[in-house]
Design an enzyme around this catalytic site. Structure first.
Site, short mmCIF file in Angstrom:
data_model
loop_
_atom_site.label_atom_id
_atom_site.label_comp_id
_atom_site.label_asym_id
_atom_site.label_seq_id
_atom_site.Cartn_x
_atom_site.Cartn_y
_atom_site.Cartn_z
N ARG A 239 0.84 -1.19 0.00
CA ARG A 239 0.00 0.00 0.00
C ARG A 239 0.88 1.24 0.00
O ARG A 239 1.49 1.58 1.01
CB ARG A 239 -0.90 0.00 1.24
CG ARG A 239 -2.04 1.01 1.19
CD ARG A 239 -2.74 1.09 2.53
NE ARG A 239 -2.00 1.93 3.47
CZ ARG A 239 -2.05 1.82 4.79
NH1 ARG A 239 -2.76 0.87 5.34
NH2 ARG A 239 -1.36 2.65 5.55
N HIS A 243 -4.16 4.54 4.54
CA HIS A 243 -5.26 3.58 4.66
C HIS A 243 -6.54 4.18 4.06
O HIS A 243 -7.24 3.53 3.30
CB HIS A 243 -5.48 3.22 6.13
CG HIS A 243 -6.67 2.36 6.38
ND1 HIS A 243 -6.74 1.06 5.96
CD2 HIS A 243 -7.84 2.63 6.99
CE1 HIS A 243 -7.91 0.54 6.31
NE2 HIS A 243 -8.60 1.47 6.93
N TYR A 252 3.10 6.28 11.54
CA TYR A 252 3.41 4.91 11.93
C TYR A 252 4.31 4.18 10.95
O TYR A 252 4.82 3.10 11.25
CB TYR A 252 2.12 4.09 12.12
CG TYR A 252 1.21 4.04 10.91
CD1 TYR A 252 1.43 3.14 9.87
CD2 TYR A 252 0.12 4.90 10.81
CE1 TYR A 252 0.59 3.10 8.76
CE2 TYR A 252 -0.74 4.86 9.71
CZ TYR A 252 -0.49 3.96 8.69
OH TYR A 252 -1.32 3.92 7.60
#
Length: 348
Positions: A239, A243, A252
């Site tokens: 990815r 998100h 993160y």
């Protein structure tokens, strides 16, 4: 792990030049859709969007492996797969603006996008079991991310499919992140594919950034599933973005988490290079594919914008067949609020 494009030329595979060109065309369409949707969300045209940049090869490969009668159960990040299956871009844009998901009578056997994590997996087992009960020959392909494999619904779906020999392919796109958690922090399993052993079914890994390898693996899995042998596929991809548009991955994610280059490299650039090297497409053809995709999406946006805005009362229309007293009260309260303060529009 299964891979084609880094190990073989096109002539060494079962695929034709037309197969490769179709994959390239749909990957370009998917990339342009993702870019356009992200830009539209950033200017308030839609309230939220889950980008899938980096997962185009995985989804296009899976879409091209399906038969016309196979049933797709997508997740919220499966837009590329739906686009390649024939869902009009207009419909997907409108869905993001609050309309019913499928506006067109496209005749594609497909479920609505599942936003709750893993809820569609038991549904897929049911679809497969229904195929057996009715004597049909279709299979179900259900999509989900690596985080979904830690949900109870994953266990339920695979257990039912394994026990009842349901014709289902469980297609896990392992993009490296379950929202903000890397795979090793949300499951102690050596891989996702190995989880299949617990349910008495086959598990396989594929290079998810290789569209031809994904197509080959999914085609094989669907045939096995139609013969009563469900399969769990772990498509290893990455990815590249957040998100969702509400997420900040810089909080993160530090770099690419020591993943190998084949997994983090842009799959579209990788496949364009493969097609050029194998004489499948030149710069002129590739440029025309981008132009066609831009035109398709511009038209889709215009068609979506031409639709009348939804009224606030329609929020309650499709929750139940008949409006419950509680929802009727909420509906009245909502309409009173709108009448007092004015309607809200994404375009404002």
């Amino acid at each position: 792990m299964h891979r084609l494009i880094d190990e073989r030329g096109l002539a060494d595979t079962k695929f034709t030049e037309d197969d490769a060109r179709l994959a390239l065309r749909d990957m370009i369409r998917a990339r342009r859709f993702d870019e356009r949707a992200l830009a539209l969300q950033r200017r308030g045209w839609m309230s939220g969007y889950p980008p899938y940049r980096g997962q185009e090869a995985s989804q296009i490969g899976a879409a091209h492996a399906m038969r016309e009668d196979d049933v797709l159960l997508p997740t919220y990040r499966s837009n590329a797969l739906q686009l390649a299956r024939g869902v009009p871009a207009r419909d997907m844009f409108m869905f993001r603006r609050g309309f019913a998901e499928y506006q067109s009578d496209h005749g594609i056997p497909i479920f609505p996008q599942a936003v709750p994590i893993a809820s569609q997996i038991p549904h897929a087992a049911g679809v497969g079991m229904a195929s057996n009960y009715t004597g049909d020959d279709y299979a179900a392909l259900v999509c989900f991310g690596d985080g979904a494999t830690s949900e109870g619904d994953f266990h339920v779906g695979l257990n039912f499919a394994g026990v009842f020999d349901a014709p289902v392919v469980f297609f896990c796109e392992n993009n490296g992140w379950a929202i903000s958690l890397p795979r090793e922090k949300q499951t102690a399993s050596e891989s996702i594919a190995i989880k299949a052993d617990a349910y008495g079914i086959e598990g396989v890994q594929v290079d998810g950034n290789d569209p031809l390898a994904v197509r080959e693996v999914v085609e094989d899995a669907l045939e096995k599933a139609r013969g009563g042998n469900p399969v769990l596929i772990e498509s290893l991809t990455y990815r590249q973005g957040p998100h969702t548009t509400a997420d900040d991955p810089s909080r993160y994610r530090d770099g690419q988490q020591d993943m190998p280059e084949w997994r983090t490299r842009d799959p579209l650039e990788r496949f364009e290079e493969f097609c050029r090297t194998n004489g499948v497409a030149d710069d002129e053809l590739i440029d025309s594919m981008y132009e066609d995709a831009n035109e398709e999406l511009s038209e889709a946006v215009e068609l979506a914008e031409a639709e009348d805005d939804l009224g606030p009362e329609e929020l309650f229309d499709h929750v139940y067949a008949e409006l419950t007293p509680e929802l009727a009260a909420q509906r009245s309260e909502n309409l009173e609020f709108v009448e007092k303060y004015g309607p809200f529009s994404l375009d404002r």
